[in-house]
Every structure is written in C-alpha cells, then in structure tokens.
Write an enzyme that holds these catalytic residues in place. Structure first.
Site, PDB file in Angstrom:
ATOM      1  N   THR A 107     -23.230  21.482  40.255  1.00  0.00           N
ATOM      2  CA  THR A 107     -23.559  22.797  39.671  1.00  0.00           C
ATOM      3  C   THR A 107     -22.639  23.856  40.256  1.00  0.00           C
ATOM      4  O   THR A 107     -22.282  23.790  41.436  1.00  0.00           O
ATOM      5  CB  THR A 107     -25.033  23.195  39.939  1.00  0.00           C
ATOM      6  OG1 THR A 107     -25.287  24.471  39.333  1.00  0.00           O
ATOM      7  CG2 THR A 107     -25.367  23.296  41.421  1.00  0.00           C
TER       8      THR A 107
ATOM      9  N   GLY B 124     -27.484  29.744  42.933  1.00  0.00           N
ATOM     10  CA  GLY B 124     -28.940  29.957  42.935  1.00  0.00           C
ATOM     11  C   GLY B 124     -29.665  28.635  42.761  1.00  0.00           C
ATOM     12  O   GLY B 124     -30.626  28.327  43.469  1.00  0.00           O
TER      13      GLY B 124
ATOM     14  N   ASP C  26     -29.979  20.758  33.531  1.00  0.00           N
ATOM     15  CA  ASP C  26     -29.779  21.716  32.456  1.00  0.00           C
ATOM     16  C   ASP C  26     -31.114  22.386  32.173  1.00  0.00           C
ATOM     17  O   ASP C  26     -32.147  21.712  32.114  1.00  0.00           O
ATOM     18  CB  ASP C  26     -29.242  21.011  31.209  1.00  0.00           C
ATOM     19  CG  ASP C  26     -28.580  22.010  30.280  1.00  0.00           C
ATOM     20  OD1 ASP C  26     -27.806  22.861  30.762  1.00  0.00           O
ATOM     21  OD2 ASP C  26     -28.855  21.981  29.066  1.00  0.00           O
TER      22      ASP C  26
ATOM     23  N   PHE D 112     -31.627  34.429  39.817  1.00  0.00           N
ATOM     24  CA  PHE D 112     -30.474  34.551  38.922  1.00  0.00           C
ATOM     25  C   PHE D 112     -30.971  34.530  37.475  1.00  0.00           C
ATOM     26  O   PHE D 112     -32.167  34.332  37.209  1.00  0.00           O
ATOM     27  CB  PHE D 112     -29.486  33.405  39.182  1.00  0.00           C
ATOM     28  CG  PHE D 112     -30.066  32.041  38.907  1.00  0.00           C
ATOM     29  CD1 PHE D 112     -29.911  31.435  37.674  1.00  0.00           C
ATOM     30  CD2 PHE D 112     -30.790  31.362  39.893  1.00  0.00           C
ATOM     31  CE1 PHE D 112     -30.466  30.183  37.414  1.00  0.00           C
ATOM     32  CE2 PHE D 112     -31.335  30.108  39.647  1.00  0.00           C
ATOM     33  CZ  PHE D 112     -31.176  29.522  38.401  1.00  0.00           C
ATOM     34  N   GLY D 113     -30.043  34.699  36.563  1.00  0.00           N
ATOM     35  CA  GLY D 113     -30.346  34.542  35.139  1.00  0.00           C
ATOM     36  C   GLY D 113     -31.517  35.409  34.683  1.00  0.00           C
ATOM     37  O   GLY D 113     -31.588  36.613  34.956  1.00  0.00           O
TER      38      GLY D 113
ATOM     39  N   HIS E 293     -40.009  25.397  36.719  1.00  0.00           N
ATOM     40  CA  HIS E 293     -39.554  24.229  35.964  1.00  0.00           C
ATOM     41  C   HIS E 293     -38.669  23.340  36.832  1.00  0.00           C
ATOM     42  O   HIS E 293     -38.846  22.133  36.906  1.00  0.00           O
ATOM     43  CB  HIS E 293     -38.803  24.753  34.729  1.00  0.00           C
ATOM     44  CG  HIS E 293     -37.758  25.805  35.036  1.00  0.00           C
ATOM     45  ND1 HIS E 293     -38.051  26.944  35.763  1.00  0.00           N
ATOM     46  CD2 HIS E 293     -36.433  25.867  34.785  1.00  0.00           C
ATOM     47  CE1 HIS E 293     -36.946  27.667  35.903  1.00  0.00           C
ATOM     48  NE2 HIS E 293     -35.955  27.029  35.331  1.00  0.00           N
ATOM     49  N   ARG E 294     -37.703  23.946  37.535  1.00  0.00           N
ATOM     50  CA  ARG E 294     -36.766  23.168  38.359  1.00  0.00           C
ATOM     51  C   ARG E 294     -37.476  22.609  39.578  1.00  0.00           C
ATOM     52  O   ARG E 294     -37.191  21.497  40.017  1.00  0.00           O
ATOM     53  CB  ARG E 294     -35.574  24.049  38.779  1.00  0.00           C
ATOM     54  CG  ARG E 294     -34.437  23.286  39.441  1.00  0.00           C
ATOM     55  CD  ARG E 294     -33.191  24.130  39.565  1.00  0.00           C
ATOM     56  NE  ARG E 294     -32.817  24.699  38.300  1.00  0.00           N
ATOM     57  CZ  ARG E 294     -33.066  25.953  37.938  1.00  0.00           C
ATOM     58  NH1 ARG E 294     -33.642  26.799  38.778  1.00  0.00           N
ATOM     59  NH2 ARG E 294     -32.739  26.386  36.740  1.00  0.00           N
TER      60      ARG E 294
HETATM   61  P1  IMP Z   1     -27.941  26.241  32.603  1.00  0.00           P
HETATM   62  O1  IMP Z   1     -28.949  25.203  32.920  1.00  0.00           O
HETATM   63  O2  IMP Z   1     -27.163  26.579  33.828  1.00  0.00           O
HETATM   64  O3  IMP Z   1     -27.110  25.893  31.399  1.00  0.00           O
HETATM   65  O4  IMP Z   1     -28.778  27.541  32.289  1.00  0.00           O
HETATM   66  C1  IMP Z   1     -28.880  28.134  31.018  1.00  0.00           C
HETATM   67  C2  IMP Z   1     -29.177  29.612  31.167  1.00  0.00           C
HETATM   68  O5  IMP Z   1     -30.513  29.773  31.600  1.00  0.00           O
HETATM   69  C3  IMP Z   1     -28.292  30.327  32.172  1.00  0.00           C
HETATM   70  O6  IMP Z   1     -27.991  31.609  31.680  1.00  0.00           O
HETATM   71  C4  IMP Z   1     -29.148  30.438  33.408  1.00  0.00           C
HETATM   72  O7  IMP Z   1     -28.854  31.603  34.133  1.00  0.00           O
HETATM   73  C5  IMP Z   1     -30.551  30.497  32.812  1.00  0.00           C
HETATM   74  N1  IMP Z   1     -31.471  29.852  33.729  1.00  0.00           N
HETATM   75  C6  IMP Z   1     -31.538  28.532  34.043  1.00  0.00           C
HETATM   76  N2  IMP Z   1     -32.480  28.323  34.980  1.00  0.00           N
HETATM   77  C7  IMP Z   1     -33.000  29.532  35.256  1.00  0.00           C
HETATM   78  C8  IMP Z   1     -33.987  29.962  36.176  1.00  0.00           C
HETATM   79  O8  IMP Z   1     -34.576  29.200  36.962  1.00  0.00           O
HETATM   80  N3  IMP Z   1     -34.255  31.281  36.184  1.00  0.00           N
HETATM   81  C9  IMP Z   1     -33.624  32.167  35.356  1.00  0.00           C
HETATM   82  N4  IMP Z   1     -32.682  31.822  34.504  1.00  0.00           N
HETATM   83  C10 IMP Z   1     -32.372  30.504  34.453  1.00  0.00           C
END
Ligand code: IMP
Length: 189
Positions: free
Chosen positions: A8, A12, A66, A142-143, A170-171
C-alpha cells in the site's frame, strides 16, 4: 520473526494494520511499489487482480487491501469509484450530494487479499455500517474519515485514534480475519 508485506502507498492504512499485527508478533513491512487498480464492478476483482500482478514480484507473504464507501441514498455510490471521487470532489462533494438528504446511512467495505508464495490467494472481508455526518469533523485518519460516523459511536473516524477506529472499522474487521487465519496457519492456536 515472520515478516508479512502490506502492499500500500497509503500510510494511514499501514498504520492501522501495524497496530493490529503488533499483537501477534508478526513484523509488518510496507511495500509502496504499487499495482494497477483496475476499474471493476467489485472490490474483490480489484484486489485479486493486484495480487496476480504482484505474485511474481514479491518473494515474501504479502497482502493488499481495497476499500470503498457505499452510500445508501446514492445507491452505493461512490463504491468502487471511491478513490477517484475522493480525488475529484472529496468529502465536501459527498456532503453536497447529501444536502437535504435525511437518510444518511452508508457503509465502508474492505477486502483483503493475502498470498503466501506458491499458494492460492485467500480473501477476507469487513463491513462497517454508519452514517455520513452533516459536516467534516476531526483531522485524524485519511480519506472520508472526517464525514463517517460508525454505528455505536458519536464520533467520526476522523475524531478517533487508530486503535479506536480499528475497533469499529471495515479494515479492522477484515484484518482481524487475516490475523486469525495466520494464527491458525502458524499454529499459534
Ligand atoms: P482504496 O482502497 O485505497 O482504493 O480506497 C478507495 C478510497 O476510499 C480512497 O479515496 C480512500 O481514501 C478511501 N478510503 C479507504 N478506506 C478508508 C477509510 O478507512 N477511511 C476513509 N476513507 C477510506
């Protein structure tokens, strides 16, 4: 000590996973080399394509993850488009789409794909139900963290520390399943 690689570029996500792996005595290493994130209908397809792409590039056990945010009132949008939507309209854009929307329920989904050399990949899933807040709150994480309030809390993920977010997220759940799998495989149970 067993080493496992988390592929990754998201620091975060790595911080959250490191916190969990600490508990089973596995050293977690971050590999930011990346992989193509294909546009697909499901998180599983994206994750498994990444694993396939990386399987002859990494010699240690590795996993990738993902995730996506699925908003009920938007029929699951942004879902598999979460990364693109975050980069383009961000949290403010999601709040705007939900202006005057009363049903703010949503969920985060996480898919972890883990691969040992010479073995088939194994997939673990985690879901966290919650609500989209009316405004951004908190600067941790983040995100979409500042606009997501998980069921069971009044705080957004952005207002939580890593440990507390993991206890809801979720994670946290998908990684917990991976940890339990690894404990069994490593004969620790
Ligand atoms: P990816 O899994 O990195 O492709 O995440 C897809 C999108 O969802 C990205 O913009 C991440 O920042 C957001 N995202 C994934 N997991 C989280 C989280 O735990 N909290 C907030 N945003 C998330």
């Amino acid at each position: 000590m067993k080493t496992v690689v988390f592929v990754t570029h998201n620091n975060g996500k790595f911080r959250e996973a490191k916190e969990k792996f600490r508990s089973i005595g596995v050293e977690l290493r971050q590999y930011s080399g990346g992989y193509p994130e294909i546009q697909a209908d499901t998180l599983e397809e994206v994750a498994l394509y990444g694993v396939e792409y990386l399987s002859d590039k990494l010699s240690e056990p590795f996993f990738l993850e993902d995730a996506g945010l699925f908003v009920d009132a938007l029929k699951g949008f942004p879902g598999v488009y979460s990364a693109y939507v975050f980069r383009s309209i961000g949290c403010d854009g999601i709040l705007k789409l939900l202006e005057n929307v009363v049903d703010r329920s949503a969920e985060f989904r996480s898919v972890v794909a883990y691969k040992e050399p010479g073995e088939e990949p194994v997939v673990f899933r985690g879901v966290c139900r919650g609500e989209i807040s009316y405004e951004k709150k908190g600067s941790n994480g983040f995100g979409y963290d500042p606009i997501f309030v998980p069921v069971g809390s009044n705080l957004t993920f952005g207002e939580m520390d890593v440990k507390e977010k993991n206890s809801f997220s979720h994670r946290g759940k998908s990684l917990q399943k991976l940890l339990e799998y690894m404990r069994r495989v490593m004969g620790k149970d």
